[in-house]
Design an enzyme around this catalytic site. Structure first.
Site, short mmCIF file in Angstrom:
data_model
loop_
_atom_site.label_atom_id
_atom_site.label_comp_id
_atom_site.label_asym_id
_atom_site.label_seq_id
_atom_site.Cartn_x
_atom_site.Cartn_y
_atom_site.Cartn_z
N ASN A 262 0.86 -1.19 0.00
CA ASN A 262 0.00 0.00 0.00
C ASN A 262 0.89 1.24 0.00
O ASN A 262 0.87 2.03 0.92
CB ASN A 262 -0.87 0.06 1.26
CG ASN A 262 -1.73 -1.16 1.45
OD1 ASN A 262 -2.86 -1.22 0.99
ND2 ASN A 262 -1.20 -2.17 2.13
N THR A 263 1.68 1.39 -1.05
CA THR A 263 2.72 2.44 -1.00
C THR A 263 2.14 3.85 -1.00
O THR A 263 2.85 4.80 -0.73
CB THR A 263 3.69 2.31 -2.18
OG1 THR A 263 2.92 2.33 -3.38
CG2 THR A 263 4.50 1.04 -2.10
N LYS A 264 0.86 3.99 -1.34
CA LYS A 264 0.30 5.34 -1.40
C LYS A 264 -0.67 5.64 -0.28
O LYS A 264 -1.48 6.55 -0.36
CB LYS A 264 -0.34 5.57 -2.77
CG LYS A 264 0.74 5.58 -3.85
CD LYS A 264 0.26 5.93 -5.20
CE LYS A 264 1.47 5.98 -6.15
NZ LYS A 264 1.08 5.96 -7.55
N ASN A 265 -0.56 4.88 0.80
CA ASN A 265 -1.48 5.03 1.92
C ASN A 265 -0.89 6.00 2.95
O ASN A 265 0.22 5.81 3.45
CB ASN A 265 -1.70 3.63 2.51
CG ASN A 265 -2.48 3.64 3.79
OD1 ASN A 265 -2.11 4.30 4.75
ND2 ASN A 265 -3.57 2.89 3.82
#
Lengths: 339, 457
Positions: free
Chosen positions: A110-113
């Site tokens: 979830n690199t954009k969380n």
């Protein structure tokens, strides 16, 4: 307490687990006619019902911690679960190295969380300088997949400022730029290092070599906007020094010789001219070579640059027109040299 | 494309890939007969409404990842429906008000769902949703006194706001707090204190604004930072010429906007970046002043004679200006109000209202027709909008593509009362969507209703 990965989670529903027998789950208060109603799975619904029970009772226990793990695996974007988890971690004085591993696994998926990165910062802050190299390395792992990950860059900058580790940062920026000279995030990081690093002496000390670095990058790929903005940024709030640095005008000229309609070069030339740069005859000639419209010959050089830009950069035609209209005023103020 | 033959860096390869997909669409479009072109450019209003209404009622399990963003889903959908000049039926409207009330925290603010902590972003989304629904029941459901207390609790020492108790501090948090406080008429000096310092520290060497000090200039944060600075009367502290230069360069060969330098085009930046351009258009006196161009109005009038027919609306405006010098004074007064004036907190709440009054003398700074091509041909799907070709539709992109479309269509109008000319609306004129208030991104009529309601109460 074990922190299972999602695929190892026991299939036993929470309501069937003996350790939860004393807790009454609290269903979501969605009302009789909910809108944007999500078709939850039974597992999600039950996990959240039990989460609400411990959260509203403020139960900071190992089982509550375990429950937050499960809830986060089902939806890593629930900031309430994360915040409650932090309260539990504080209360139970849990070893936070384990917590980093937990967050690390999640962040990779979830690199954009926002929540995961915020949590990681919280953990790293608690661990202090012990976490420095691990945190820098972690962001490098993320960058190997996505070199422009916004959250990872913010995290890295925070680590450098809060915990240190500046020593190899300029070299790291250089490495990323060698891999992809168009990576604007790496240019931004370079600017950050040059202006903020305690080991480099600041922008004043670095400006000369950085101008050379940017110029070299521009000459290699003049269509690359990043080094142009970087070069301009090196003289932020010192526009007169930009005008006086002969390398700036020179790189514009060099580029325009080979690529006559380079918008970035012309944008820089415009910046120089409105700030009082006295153009060389060569520069003037190269602009004139682009002036296909003979009606322009009577106007000042700055206006001619704008006119050229209106033609070669039509998507920004209105912008260049507006810039030109400002030049006329300056001309009447005597700042503009007649062409 | 010839460039596909050479090996590029990762950035170049990704860019070429997207470019070729987009150009393929434009090529196909160019090759079909003009009457079919017109049909292809049509806004699929009914299909969009169907997609939106369905989602407002029920969402599949894949939306579980947005379970802490349900007021956002309400806003994206309700705002999209309003932009499409439609509204939901009475029952659905009441259900929305009831649901959002369940997200309201007893100590102020709205969470991502019932029993979730209050959060600034979901508060913004909930309040904008309720304003979009309009009416007494909806507007009076907001507990403004408690909301103000929540905002004060979220203020950080840095001058910025944190998203929620124990949450992150960034420019998004500043905007969502300031925008909501402004639209609800609860903005005061205490709330504003040091926010400008924080946002100013986020403007980067590129000209745009980052999420946090030191980070990279980014479309979403630039919109948030600029809009918040306008709302707190401190916009002249930003380097506006640099910001303007940065934002105009974000529109690329694909005709759409990218979010950051050397990143890929994305339909949602039609609003974030297009919105920034629209705000700058109304700030042109401040920008000119910063550039040392105090007489710009005069100058624009004298040099505008070569505008082609599609710009006639602007010429009209200028003729009007030339004939009636009082408009200049009006604009100058607005400009006066644009200066920091913290000694009159009551005025602070009218900044958003005054901002859209008066005439616009500047042409749009971006190519509004090109952007409409990207939105309608590359982002539009059979119901909903997407980031770019190859991606799938979602409610977020639907909301911000439609908001961006609105910014495009109205970018040449001389004031908020004038409808766009047919030449400013790509495709059939029935493509016209509602006008938004560019600082809050709510449909203008709904904003007026809310402004009146919260000024009275």
């Amino acid at each position: 307490m074990d922190r299972e990965a999602p695929d190892q989670r026991p299939p036993i529903p929470i309501s069937k687990r003996t350790e939860w027998a004393d807790v009454t789950p609290i269903p979501q208060d969605d009302g009789p006619n909910p809108v944007v109603a999500i078709a939850y799975t039974d597992e999600f619904r039950e996990t959240m019902d039990y989460f609400r029970a411990v959260y509203l009772a403020d139960e900071r226990s190992p089982r509550a911690l375990q429950l937050t793990t499960e809830a986060i695996h089902l939806n890593a974007g629930n900031y309430t679960v994360w915040q409650f988890r932090r309260l539990i971690l504080d209360t139970l004085c849990v070893d936070l190295h384990e917590e980093l591993d937990f967050v690390g696994l999640l962040a990779r998926d979830n690199t954009k969380n926002y929540q995961i990165w915020h949590h990681r910062r919280w953990v790293a802050e608690k661990l202090g300088t012990n976490a420095t190299s691990n945190e820098l390395q972690f962001t490098e792992e993320i960058f190997s997949e996505d070199a422009k990950n916004y959250h990872a860059w913010s995290h890295r900058q925070w680590v450098l400022q809060a915990l240190g580790g500046w020593e190899d940062e300029l070299a790291y920026c250089d490495k990323l730029l060698q891999e992809d000279i168009f990576n604007n995030s790496a240019w931004n990081q370079r600017y950050f290092v040059v202006t903020k690093s305690p080991v480099l002496g600041g922008l004043e000390a670095m400006r000369d070599s950085e101008v050379a670095y940017a110029v070299k990058a521009i000459l290699a790929k003049p269509e690359n906007e990043s080094p142009w903005r970087y070069l301009r940024g090196l003289y932020k709030d010192e526009v007169q020094s930009l005008v006086k640095d002969p390398r700036v005008a020179s790189v514009c000229l060099d580029v325009l010789m080979n690529k006559r309609d380079c918008v970035h070069a012309l944008n820089m030339v415009l910046d120089l001219l409105i700030n009082g740069y006295q153009p060389s005859k060569t520069l003037e000639n190269s602009i004139d070579a682009l002036c296909l419209d003979s009606g322009l010959s009577n106007s000042g050089l700055t206006e001619r640059v704008c006119s050229v830009l209106q033609v070669v950069d039509p998507i920004r035609a209105n912008y260049w027109k507006w810039r030109k209209s400002g030049v006329t005023v300056e001309g009447s103020n005597g700042k503009e040299l007649a062409g | 494309m010839a460039t596909e033959m050479e090996r590029g860096t990762k950035t170049q390869e990704d860019q070429w890939m997207v470019q070729s997909q987009v150009f393929q669409i434009y090529d196909l479009f160019r090759r079909i007969p003009p009457n079919s072109q017109f049909a292809i450019l049509e806004l699929q209003r009914d299909k969009h409404i169907e997609y939106l209404t369905k989602g407002l009622k029920q969402l599949s399990r894949s939306f579980t990842v947005l379970d802490a963003n349900r007021p956002w889903l309400c806003y994206w959908i309700l705002h999209s429906i309003a932009l499409l000049r439609d509204s939901v039926d009475d029952k659905l409207e009441n259900d929305c008000i009831d649901f959002l009330s369940r997200c309201q925290d007893s100590k102020g603010g709205y969470g991502g769902g019932p029993d979730q902590m209050p959060h600034l972003a979901t508060t913004y989304a909930a309040v904008n949703s309720l304003i979009t629904l309009g009416g007494h029941r909806s507007l009076s459901s907001i507990n403004r006194r408690k909301l103000y207390e929540f905002f004060m609790r979220m203020k950080d020492r840095s001058g910025g706001f944190r998203m929620h108790e124990g949450g992150e501090v960034d420019v998004r948090a500043c905007y969502t707090a300031i925008s909501t406080a402004s639209v609800l008429n609860i903005l005061d000096d205490e709330l504003i204190q040091n926010v400008g310092d924080y946002i100013l520290s986020c403007q980067t060497y590129e000209g745009g604004i980052a999420g946090e000090p030191g980070s990279e200039a980014h479309g979403g944060y630039t919109f948030c930072g600029l809009a918040a600075m306008i709302l707190i009367n401190e916009v002249n502290r930003l380097d506006l010429p640099a910001l303007t230069n940065w934002v105009v360069f974000r529109q690329g060969v694909e005709c759409g906007f990218q979010g950051r330098t050397n990143k890929l085009v994305d339909g949602c930046y039609s609003f974030w970046q297009g919105g920034v351009a629209a705000l700058i258009q109304r700030l042109h006196l401040t920008v000119n002043e910063q550039m040392g161009q105090s007489n710009i109005l005069e100058c624009e009038c004298s040099t505008d004679s070569d505008y082609d027919s599609t710009n006639s609306v602007i010429s009209e405006g200028e003729q009007c200006y030339e004939g009636t010098p009082s408009h200049v004074n009006e604009t100058c007064q607005l400009q006066e109000e644009g200066q920091p004036n913290t000694s009159h907190p009551a005025d602070g709440n009218n900044v958003g209202y005054n901002f859209i009054k008066g005439h616009v003398y500047m042409r749009p700074l971006f190519d509004n027709i090109a952007l409409q091509h990207y939105i309608l041909l590359c982002s539009q799907e059979e119901g909903g909008f997407r980031d770019k070709p190859g991606k799938t539709r979602d409610y977020y992109h639907t909301c911000y593509c439609l908001s961006g479309l609105s910014v495009c269509q109205y970018s040449c109008t001389k004031d908020v009362e004038s409808p766009p000319l047919p030449g400013d609306v790509l495709g059939p004129y029935s493509n016209l969507v509602e006008r938004v208030h560019p600082l809050y991104n709510v449909v203008l009529d709904r904003y007026y209703e809310a402004h009146e309601f919260f000024t009275r109460s």
